[in-house]
Design a protein around this motif. Structure first.
Motif, PDB file in Angstrom:
ATOM      1  N   MET A  23      40.213 -36.834 -75.838  1.00 43.43           N
ATOM      2  CA  MET A  23      41.464 -36.060 -75.845  1.00 43.43           C
ATOM      3  C   MET A  23      42.641 -36.895 -75.345  1.00 43.43           C
ATOM      4  O   MET A  23      43.779 -36.679 -75.757  1.00 43.43           O
ATOM      5  N   LEU A  24      42.358 -37.857 -74.463  1.00 43.65           N
ATOM      6  CA  LEU A  24      43.384 -38.759 -73.927  1.00 43.65           C
ATOM      7  C   LEU A  24      42.818 -40.177 -73.942  1.00 43.65           C
ATOM      8  O   LEU A  24      42.496 -40.753 -72.904  1.00 43.65           O
ATOM      9  N   PRO A  25      42.700 -40.785 -75.112  1.00 45.22           N
ATOM     10  CA  PRO A  25      42.051 -42.097 -75.186  1.00 45.22           C
ATOM     11  C   PRO A  25      42.816 -43.201 -74.471  1.00 45.22           C
ATOM     12  O   PRO A  25      42.202 -44.125 -73.918  1.00 45.22           O
ATOM     13  N   VAL A  26      44.135 -43.124 -74.447  1.00 41.20           N
ATOM     14  CA  VAL A  26      44.922 -44.164 -73.783  1.00 41.20           C
ATOM     15  C   VAL A  26      44.713 -44.094 -72.270  1.00 41.20           C
ATOM     16  O   VAL A  26      44.438 -45.104 -71.619  1.00 41.20           O
TER      17      VAL A  26
ATOM     18  N   THR B  75      42.243 -42.792 -70.744  1.00 39.35           N
ATOM     19  CA  THR B  75      40.856 -43.163 -70.474  1.00 39.35           C
ATOM     20  C   THR B  75      40.716 -44.668 -70.319  1.00 39.35           C
ATOM     21  O   THR B  75      40.108 -45.164 -69.359  1.00 39.35           O
ATOM     22  N   GLY B  76      41.294 -45.413 -71.247  1.00 40.69           N
ATOM     23  CA  GLY B  76      41.202 -46.870 -71.188  1.00 40.69           C
ATOM     24  C   GLY B  76      41.851 -47.453 -69.953  1.00 40.69           C
ATOM     25  O   GLY B  76      41.287 -48.340 -69.295  1.00 40.69           O
ATOM     26  N   TYR B  77      43.038 -46.955 -69.640  1.00 43.70           N
ATOM     27  CA  TYR B  77      43.735 -47.477 -68.459  1.00 43.70           C
ATOM     28  C   TYR B  77      42.966 -47.183 -67.175  1.00 43.70           C
ATOM     29  O   TYR B  77      42.890 -48.023 -66.277  1.00 43.70           O
ATOM     30  N   LEU B  78      42.409 -45.978 -67.054  1.00 46.59           N
ATOM     31  CA  LEU B  78      41.666 -45.622 -65.847  1.00 46.59           C
ATOM     32  C   LEU B  78      40.372 -46.424 -65.743  1.00 46.59           C
ATOM     33  O   LEU B  78      39.955 -46.802 -64.639  1.00 46.59           O
ATOM     34  N   GLN B  79      39.737 -46.687 -66.867  1.00 37.64           N
ATOM     35  CA  GLN B  79      38.512 -47.478 -66.836  1.00 37.64           C
ATOM     36  C   GLN B  79      38.778 -48.923 -66.413  1.00 37.64           C
ATOM     37  O   GLN B  79      37.892 -49.591 -65.877  1.00 37.64           O
TER      38      GLN B  79
ATOM     39  N   LEU C 181      47.090 -31.435 -70.719  1.00 42.57           N
ATOM     40  CA  LEU C 181      47.021 -32.801 -70.229  1.00 42.57           C
ATOM     41  C   LEU C 181      47.769 -33.748 -71.166  1.00 42.57           C
ATOM     42  O   LEU C 181      47.668 -33.645 -72.387  1.00 42.57           O
ATOM     43  N   VAL C 182      48.494 -34.682 -70.558  1.00 40.10           N
ATOM     44  CA  VAL C 182      49.356 -35.605 -71.295  1.00 40.10           C
ATOM     45  C   VAL C 182      48.948 -37.035 -70.963  1.00 40.10           C
ATOM     46  O   VAL C 182      48.524 -37.334 -69.839  1.00 40.10           O
ATOM     47  N   GLU C 183      49.096 -37.928 -71.947  1.00 38.14           N
ATOM     48  CA  GLU C 183      48.765 -39.334 -71.750  1.00 38.14           C
ATOM     49  C   GLU C 183      49.656 -39.970 -70.679  1.00 38.14           C
ATOM     50  O   GLU C 183      50.705 -39.430 -70.309  1.00 38.14           O
ATOM     51  N   VAL C 184      49.207 -41.127 -70.181  1.00 36.63           N
ATOM     52  CA  VAL C 184      49.991 -41.883 -69.217  1.00 36.63           C
ATOM     53  C   VAL C 184      50.304 -43.262 -69.792  1.00 36.63           C
ATOM     54  O   VAL C 184      49.644 -43.733 -70.712  1.00 36.63           O
ATOM     55  N   THR C 185      51.324 -43.898 -69.219  1.00 36.05           N
ATOM     56  CA  THR C 185      51.698 -45.241 -69.624  1.00 36.05           C
ATOM     57  C   THR C 185      50.753 -46.257 -68.998  1.00 36.05           C
ATOM     58  O   THR C 185      49.891 -45.915 -68.187  1.00 36.05           O
ATOM     59  N   GLU C 186      50.955 -47.534 -69.323  1.00 37.52           N
ATOM     60  CA  GLU C 186      50.076 -48.563 -68.765  1.00 37.52           C
ATOM     61  C   GLU C 186      50.217 -48.680 -67.252  1.00 37.52           C
ATOM     62  O   GLU C 186      49.334 -49.214 -66.579  1.00 37.52           O
ATOM     63  N   ASP C 187      51.308 -48.152 -66.696  1.00 41.25           N
ATOM     64  CA  ASP C 187      51.471 -48.136 -65.247  1.00 41.25           C
ATOM     65  C   ASP C 187      51.104 -46.788 -64.652  1.00 41.25           C
ATOM     66  O   ASP C 187      51.452 -46.477 -63.506  1.00 41.25           O
ATOM     67  N   LEU C 188      50.408 -45.972 -65.430  1.00 37.73           N
ATOM     68  CA  LEU C 188      49.811 -44.715 -64.981  1.00 37.73           C
ATOM     69  C   LEU C 188      50.836 -43.642 -64.628  1.00 37.73           C
ATOM     70  O   LEU C 188      50.577 -42.755 -63.823  1.00 37.73           O
TER      71      LEU C 188
ATOM     72  N   GLY D  39      47.461 -36.806 -67.320  1.00 35.92           N
ATOM     73  CA  GLY D  39      46.013 -36.956 -67.298  1.00 35.92           C
ATOM     74  C   GLY D  39      45.517 -37.772 -66.127  1.00 35.92           C
ATOM     75  O   GLY D  39      44.317 -37.804 -65.869  1.00 35.92           O
ATOM     76  N   PHE D  40      46.422 -38.450 -65.420  1.00 33.64           N
ATOM     77  CA  PHE D  40      46.045 -39.149 -64.188  1.00 33.64           C
ATOM     78  C   PHE D  40      46.673 -38.432 -63.010  1.00 33.64           C
ATOM     79  O   PHE D  40      47.880 -38.510 -62.776  1.00 33.64           O
ATOM     80  N   THR D  41      45.857 -37.698 -62.291  1.00 40.21           N
ATOM     81  CA  THR D  41      46.272 -37.010 -61.086  1.00 40.21           C
ATOM     82  C   THR D  41      45.016 -36.596 -60.331  1.00 40.21           C
ATOM     83  O   THR D  41      43.895 -36.750 -60.834  1.00 40.21           O
ATOM     84  N   PHE D  42      45.195 -36.088 -59.138  1.00 40.28           N
ATOM     85  CA  PHE D  42      44.072 -35.536 -58.395  1.00 40.28           C
ATOM     86  C   PHE D  42      43.745 -34.162 -58.963  1.00 40.28           C
ATOM     87  O   PHE D  42      44.616 -33.469 -59.505  1.00 40.28           O
ATOM     88  N   VAL D  43      42.507 -33.748 -58.826  1.00 40.60           N
ATOM     89  CA  VAL D  43      42.050 -32.485 -59.414  1.00 40.60           C
ATOM     90  C   VAL D  43      42.830 -31.288 -58.883  1.00 40.60           C
ATOM     91  O   VAL D  43      42.859 -30.219 -59.504  1.00 40.60           O
ATOM     92  N   ALA D  44      43.499 -31.425 -57.735  1.00 43.80           N
ATOM     93  CA  ALA D  44      44.272 -30.317 -57.182  1.00 43.80           C
ATOM     94  C   ALA D  44      45.411 -29.892 -58.103  1.00 43.80           C
ATOM     95  O   ALA D  44      45.824 -28.729 -58.086  1.00 43.80           O
TER      96      ALA D  44
END
Length: 439
Positions: free
Chosen positions: A387-390, A392-396, A138-145, A119-124
């Motif tokens: 859909m990816l709350p974790v 979302t929080g890390y990116l915010q 889309l899959v969640e990411v860890t606290e280190d993204l 869920g953390f990547t560039f739109v490409a």
């Protein structure tokens, strides 16, 4: 006098021993533009310009001309890339997105299949999956993204036919673990190494762990041709199909196989997508590739300087690699909790340091998955974020600072000083219960 001593002296002379932040009306730490590719801070030398002129003066801009393919700029670039990365095949194309889409199509992933990606990547990344006729999961990411393997297991269904791992913002994902999981599930692993050209994981270059790896040579990448990219693989059949799809028509795929016929029944069974790299870009990249180790060393030097100096700063959490030195170093990312990341990024910008809050509600940063509206027609932002709350929080909470390979020690010290001052001010504001502007 050091840069830091000079900055502190300026603060004392102004009568402000606490170094009033620029966002609060103080004097900015720097006034010169923060070096980034879009301001011309690129690693280009006179010999690179000469290589371009050589190609221009040849009047041979199309890689399939009268010469043996091995003598063309693109043909030589591809061989040199194979030597550098230790792979059997390389294919120079128009973009990193094209490289990723070609890898999926050439691997024979059926249209309509689901391909997992973080869920953390560039739109490409999701765009390449869509371009190949497939659907992103889309899959969640860890606290280190990094892509969260445990969440990938939870979301797994038989519809998933491949995994696309991304080494986002130059940090290696755990490609070894993901390659093992892909083998367990019986699906291929593709690597989006677009943001991490030249970086390694435990001594192995990123982009070589999966069935195929895609890279970009767009202006902010380790190799810069303005636009462009390349695909790496050890699978000769995938490579042959990718060559045809990219635009080797009327039997030209044979030029890529000097030792025998290509492992392909007929090139007429595949569409021609015209995603070839031209000879001018090929010449430029060949010249730059010679100095790639030098540029990678600059990235690491700058990143290590900044990350080491800020490791003890309270109130921020610096993104951690999955293994020592498993990063490119072209971006410095840290998290600021309690909805203060936007303010922190604004404060850095006020000090003359380019910074963004990755999950900002104020802009449409396309590294935030909720801005990929083409995947979620009609959905509200809050619905997509749920859909990816974790993630979302890390990116915010994340602040992203670009680190050009052209940064000077003075530039790095400016960033270090700014982060320390802002973190201290934030702590004082919070302990004093002073109001900060909303995120």
């Amino acid at each position: 006098m050091t840069v830091n001593e000079d900055l502190e002296a300026r603060s004392s002379e102004s009568g402000d021993s606490e170094a009033l932040l620029a966002i609060d009306g103080g004097v900015p730490i720097r006034t010169a533009p923060w070096p980034t590719y879009d301001k011309g801070a690129v690693f280009i030398q006179p010999e690179d310009e000469s290589a371009v002129m050589r190609a221009i003066r040849s009047h041979l801009y199309f890689r399939y001309d009268y010469r043996p393919y091995a003598e063309t700029e693109c043909g030589q670039l591809e061989r040199e890339l194979c030597d550098y990365f230790g792979t059997r095949h390389a294919l120079a194309v128009t973009s990193g997105t094209a490289a990723l889409a070609l890898a999926i199509m050439a691997a024979g992933i059926p249209p309509g299949s689901v391909i997992a990606c973080p869920g953390f990547t560039f739109v490409a990344t999701p765009s390449a999956i869509v371009m190949a006729g497939c659907r992103p999961l889309l899959v969640e990411v860890t606290e280190d993204l990094h892509l969260d393997l445990a969440d990938l297991r939870r979301r797994w269904t038989p519809e998933v036919k491949a995994i696309m791992v991304v080494h986002m913002r130059g940090f290696a994902a755990d490609a070894e673990a993901l390659a093992g999981f892909a083998a367990e599930m019986g699906v291929p692993l593709f690597e989006d190494a677009v943001p991490a050209l030249g970086a390694e994981l435990r001594g192995r270059k990123l982009g070589t762990f999966g069935l195929a790896g895609g890279f970009s040579t767009q202006s902010d990448k380790s190799l810069n041709s303005g636009e462009g990219g390349f695909l790496l693989t050890n699978d000769s059949a995938l490579y042959a199909r990718a060559v045809v799809l990219a635009g080797a028509y009327e039997g030209r795929v044979g030029r890529h196989f000097a030792d025998g016929p290509p492992p392909l029944d007929t090139d007429l069974s595949l569409p021609l997508l015209s995603l070839r790299m031209d000879e001018i870009r090929g010449a430029l990249l060949r010249s730059e590739l010679v100095r790639l180790p030098e540029r990678l060393a600059c990235f690491h030097r700058n990143y290590d300087c900044v990350a080491t100096a800020l490791a003890d700063v309270e109130g921020i959490r610096i993104r951690q690699p999955v293994a020592p030195q498993a990063y490119l170093g072209e971006a410095f990312i840290f998290r600021v909790p309690n909805e203060k990341a936007q303010w922190f990024a604004d404060a850095l910008c006020a000090e003359g340091i380019d910074a963004r809050n990755l999950g900002s509600a104020r802009d449409t940063n396309v590294r935030a998955f909720w801005n990929w509206r083409f995947l979620f027609p009609g959905a509200e932002v809050e619905e997509i974020q749920a859909m990816l709350p974790v993630a979302t929080g890390y990116l915010q909470d994340a602040v992203d600072v670009p680190l050009s390979s052209t940064l000077t020690p003075e530039d790095c010290q400016h960033l270090i000083t700014a982060v320390r001052r802002i973190a201290r001010a934030l702590s004082e504001k919070q302990s004093g219960h002073a109001e900060l502007p909303p995120r």
